[in-house]
Every structure is written in structure tokens, then in C-alpha cells.
Write a protein that holds these residues in place. Structure first.
Motif, PDB file in Angstrom:
ATOM      1  N   ASN A 281      11.312  -4.167  -9.985  1.00 49.51           N
ATOM      2  CA  ASN A 281      12.406  -4.546  -9.202  1.00 49.51           C
ATOM      3  C   ASN A 281      12.876  -6.020  -9.727  1.00 49.51           C
ATOM      4  OD1 ASN A 281      14.428  -5.108  -7.291  1.00 49.51           O
ATOM      5  ND2 ASN A 281      12.861  -5.141  -5.735  1.00 49.51           N
ATOM      6  N   ASP A 282      14.116  -5.881 -10.325  1.00 50.01           N
ATOM      7  CA  ASP A 282      14.764  -7.025 -11.008  1.00 50.01           C
ATOM      8  C   ASP A 282      15.456  -8.033 -10.155  1.00 50.01           C
ATOM      9  OD1 ASP A 282      13.572  -6.343 -13.515  1.00 50.01           O
ATOM     10  OD2 ASP A 282      15.120  -5.201 -14.111  1.00 50.01           O
ATOM     11  N   SER A 283      15.476  -7.722  -8.792  1.00 45.54           N
ATOM     12  CA  SER A 283      16.259  -8.752  -7.954  1.00 45.54           C
ATOM     13  C   SER A 283      15.634  -9.856  -7.752  1.00 45.54           C
ATOM     14  CB  SER A 283      16.776  -7.680  -6.863  1.00 45.54           C
ATOM     15  OG  SER A 283      15.621  -7.497  -6.224  1.00 45.54           O
ATOM     16  N   ILE A 284      16.282 -10.724  -7.068  1.00 47.22           N
ATOM     17  CA  ILE A 284      15.445 -11.955  -6.556  1.00 47.22           C
ATOM     18  C   ILE A 284      14.562 -11.473  -5.400  1.00 47.22           C
ATOM     19  CG2 ILE A 284      15.711 -13.973  -5.531  1.00 47.22           C
ATOM     20  CD1 ILE A 284      18.224 -14.498  -7.219  1.00 47.22           C
ATOM     21  N   ARG A 285      13.405 -11.602  -5.299  1.00 47.83           N
ATOM     22  CA  ARG A 285      12.450 -11.394  -4.360  1.00 47.83           C
ATOM     23  C   ARG A 285      12.041 -12.533  -3.356  1.00 47.83           C
ATOM     24  NH1 ARG A 285      10.465  -9.790  -9.021  1.00 47.83           N
ATOM     25  NH2 ARG A 285       8.739 -11.135  -8.879  1.00 47.83           N
ATOM     26  N   PRO A 286      11.779 -12.271  -2.034  1.00 54.80           N
ATOM     27  CA  PRO A 286      11.067 -13.228  -1.340  1.00 54.80           C
ATOM     28  C   PRO A 286       9.736 -13.531  -1.734  1.00 54.80           C
ATOM     29  CG  PRO A 286      11.218 -11.530  -0.084  1.00 54.80           C
ATOM     30  CD  PRO A 286      11.885 -11.130  -1.434  1.00 54.80           C
TER      31      PRO A 286
ATOM     32  N   LEU B 176       5.711 -13.862  -2.334  1.00 50.08           N
ATOM     33  CA  LEU B 176       4.511 -12.911  -2.458  1.00 50.08           C
ATOM     34  C   LEU B 176       5.085 -11.500  -2.091  1.00 50.08           C
ATOM     35  CD1 LEU B 176       2.424 -15.025   0.250  1.00 50.08           C
ATOM     36  CD2 LEU B 176       2.208 -14.933  -2.304  1.00 50.08           C
ATOM     37  N   GLN B 177       6.038 -11.137  -2.853  1.00 48.72           N
ATOM     38  CA  GLN B 177       6.635  -9.773  -2.808  1.00 48.72           C
ATOM     39  C   GLN B 177       6.240  -9.270  -4.129  1.00 48.72           C
ATOM     40  OE1 GLN B 177       8.199  -8.811  -0.405  1.00 48.72           O
ATOM     41  NE2 GLN B 177       8.811  -6.529  -0.978  1.00 48.72           N
ATOM     42  N   PRO B 178       5.533  -8.167  -4.361  1.00 42.11           N
ATOM     43  CA  PRO B 178       5.333  -7.598  -5.727  1.00 42.11           C
ATOM     44  C   PRO B 178       6.465  -7.173  -6.420  1.00 42.11           C
ATOM     45  CG  PRO B 178       5.094  -5.821  -3.709  1.00 42.11           C
ATOM     46  CD  PRO B 178       5.360  -7.252  -3.009  1.00 42.11           C
ATOM     47  N   PRO B 179       6.575  -7.376  -7.892  1.00 40.18           N
ATOM     48  CA  PRO B 179       7.285  -7.157  -8.675  1.00 40.18           C
ATOM     49  C   PRO B 179       7.540  -5.692  -8.885  1.00 40.18           C
ATOM     50  CG  PRO B 179       5.363  -7.853  -9.911  1.00 40.18           C
ATOM     51  CD  PRO B 179       5.269  -7.969  -8.485  1.00 40.18           C
ATOM     52  N   TYR B 180       6.663  -4.721  -8.662  1.00 43.25           N
ATOM     53  CA  TYR B 180       6.797  -3.386  -8.722  1.00 43.25           C
ATOM     54  C   TYR B 180       6.774  -2.538  -7.416  1.00 43.25           C
ATOM     55  CZ  TYR B 180       6.099  -4.114 -13.731  1.00 43.25           C
ATOM     56  OH  TYR B 180       6.109  -4.579 -15.336  1.00 43.25           O
ATOM     57  N   GLU B 181       7.549  -1.134  -7.628  1.00 39.34           N
ATOM     58  CA  GLU B 181       7.219  -0.522  -6.438  1.00 39.34           C
ATOM     59  C   GLU B 181       7.082   0.764  -6.899  1.00 39.34           C
ATOM     60  OE1 GLU B 181      11.624  -0.097  -4.963  1.00 39.34           O
ATOM     61  OE2 GLU B 181      11.912  -2.119  -4.571  1.00 39.34           O
ATOM     62  N   GLY B 182       6.404   1.527  -6.098  1.00 42.64           N
ATOM     63  CA  GLY B 182       5.807   2.762  -6.232  1.00 42.64           C
ATOM     64  C   GLY B 182       4.591   2.893  -6.100  1.00 42.64           C
ATOM     65  N   PRO B 183       3.742   3.899  -6.515  1.00 43.15           N
ATOM     66  CA  PRO B 183       4.083   4.916  -7.737  1.00 43.15           C
ATOM     67  C   PRO B 183       4.986   6.169  -7.433  1.00 43.15           C
ATOM     68  CG  PRO B 183       1.907   5.352  -6.919  1.00 43.15           C
ATOM     69  CD  PRO B 183       2.358   4.276  -6.187  1.00 43.15           C
ATOM     70  N   PHE B 184       5.850   6.303  -8.322  1.00 41.78           N
ATOM     71  CA  PHE B 184       6.821   7.399  -8.153  1.00 41.78           C
ATOM     72  C   PHE B 184       6.608   8.430  -9.380  1.00 41.78           C
ATOM     73  CE2 PHE B 184       9.133   3.685  -6.825  1.00 41.78           C
ATOM     74  CZ  PHE B 184       9.553   4.080  -5.262  1.00 41.78           C
ATOM     75  N   PRO B 185       6.660   9.674  -8.831  1.00 45.39           N
ATOM     76  CA  PRO B 185       6.517  10.716  -9.817  1.00 45.39           C
ATOM     77  C   PRO B 185       7.555  10.743 -10.857  1.00 45.39           C
ATOM     78  CG  PRO B 185       7.053  11.753  -7.798  1.00 45.39           C
ATOM     79  CD  PRO B 185       6.977  10.318  -7.535  1.00 45.39           C
ATOM     80  N   VAL B 186       7.302  11.180 -12.211  1.00 44.92           N
ATOM     81  CA  VAL B 186       8.093  11.405 -13.283  1.00 44.92           C
ATOM     82  C   VAL B 186       8.499  12.707 -13.349  1.00 44.92           C
ATOM     83  CG1 VAL B 186       8.588  11.056 -15.691  1.00 44.92           C
ATOM     84  CG2 VAL B 186       7.239   9.478 -14.493  1.00 44.92           C
ATOM     85  N   VAL B 187       9.845  13.195 -13.452  1.00 44.56           N
ATOM     86  CA  VAL B 187      10.632  14.511 -13.597  1.00 44.56           C
ATOM     87  C   VAL B 187      10.759  14.849 -14.932  1.00 44.56           C
ATOM     88  CG1 VAL B 187      12.406  15.887 -12.755  1.00 44.56           C
ATOM     89  CG2 VAL B 187      11.555  14.204 -11.091  1.00 44.56           C
ATOM     90  N   GLU B 188      11.394  14.199 -15.739  1.00 44.12           N
ATOM     91  CA  GLU B 188      11.876  14.093 -17.068  1.00 44.12           C
ATOM     92  C   GLU B 188      11.611  12.872 -17.840  1.00 44.12           C
ATOM     93  OE1 GLU B 188      15.637  15.789 -19.385  1.00 44.12           O
ATOM     94  OE2 GLU B 188      15.433  16.301 -17.537  1.00 44.12           O
ATOM     95  N   ARG B 189      11.333  13.219 -19.120  1.00 36.45           N
ATOM     96  CA  ARG B 189      11.075  11.890 -19.932  1.00 36.45           C
ATOM     97  C   ARG B 189      11.911  12.104 -21.280  1.00 36.45           C
ATOM     98  NH1 ARG B 189       6.147   9.717 -18.368  1.00 36.45           N
ATOM     99  NH2 ARG B 189       4.726  11.280 -17.526  1.00 36.45           N
TER     100      ARG B 189
END
Length: 147
Positions: free
Chosen positions: A67-72, A74-87
Motif C-alpha cells: 500500500n503506497d499511500s500515507i499510512r497512520p 503502526l499500520q502494516p505496509p502490505y495487505e493480503g494475502p490475495f490469490p493470483v489469477v494470472e501472471r
């Protein structure tokens, strides 16, 4: 008097050089020749950015998204995990909240998910309860129903 040398004034530190009194025409011509002989220094391409790509990014079934936005705080920099559909070479299609989203690979991080301990449906999970010195009650999950 100081170490056998006479004192010098600040203007006397520089020895007067004998300069050749050239007329203005020769000076301008010499200046023009020198300026034409100057060549610009070669430029570099500083915008060529090669992103770091993990080796396992092309083989893992799920990824974290940065997540490249400005975070409050103690907010983690990554979200997920999310499944990959296509590469792809530069983009991967990831299923986020039911929608397929194209995300560039420099924002992705491979997710390694440990399989949770699965209990069979006919067994019940037992918890052992203990009390700490401060008086809090803590419950521990016991595998296979034993102590």
C-alpha cells in the motif's frame, strides 16, 4: 624579524605575473576558439529504474500487495494475502475482494502461508486454562485432545 623574513601584506602574497598585453581582437579570437573546442559531458539516464523482483514471485499461489499511500502509525505496509489469477512479465492479476485487479510486480511480495492445524470434524478441540501471576486467565489449545 619573524624567522628572518620580512612581513608581507595580504596584497603582496601573490606575485605579480608578467602578462602579455594582447589587443582586444586577439583576446576575443582566442576566447572563441577555446569555447568552440569545449564538448559537453555525456549525460546519464537516471530514470532507468529496474525494480527488485523476488525469485518466488512467479510461482507462489498468493501474494501481498504494498500500500503506497500515507499510512497512520503502526499500520502494516502490505495487505493480503490475495490469490493470483494470472501472471505477466510486468503485471499480475490478483483477486482482491472479489474483483480481478492488475497490479505491477514491483508492488507485490510473495506470500508463504503455513497450513493451519486442521482437526477432524469428529474431534473437539480442548483448551487448557491457566492463571498467570497477575491474575489473567490464559487458554492453550491442546493437540489431539491430550495433556
Amino acid at each position: 624579524m619573524v624567522y628572518g623574513n620580512t612581513l608581507l601584506l595580504p596584497g603582496q602574497f601573490f606575485a605579480e605575473k608578467h602578462t602579455h598585453n594582447a589587443n582586444e581582437g586577439e583576446f576575443v579570437e582566442n576566447l572563441r576558439i577555446r569555447m568552440q573546442s569545449l564538448k559537453p559531458s555525456p549525460t546519464t539516464n537516471n530514470s532507468a529504474h529496474v525494480p527488485f523482483v523476488e525469485k518466488n514471485l512467479h510461482s507462489t499461489p498468493s501474494v501481498f500487495v504494498r500500500n503506497d499511500s500515507i499510512r497512520p502509525p503502526l499500520q502494516p505496509p502490505y495487505e493480503g494475502p490475495f490469490p493470483v489469477v494470472e501472471r505477466g512479465d510486468k503485471f499480475s492479476q490478483v483477486k482482491i475482494r472479489g474483483k480481478d485487479v492488475n497490479i505491477t510486480i514491483d508492488r507485490l511480495k510473495a506470500a508463504f502461508i503455513a497450513e493451519d492445524y486442521q482437526t477432524p470434524s469428529n474431534q473437539t478441540v480442548q483448551h487448557k486454562e491457566q492463571q498467570t501471576k497477575s491474575g489473567r486467565r490464559v487458554r492453550f489449545r491442546l493437540p489431539d485432545g491430550g495433556e
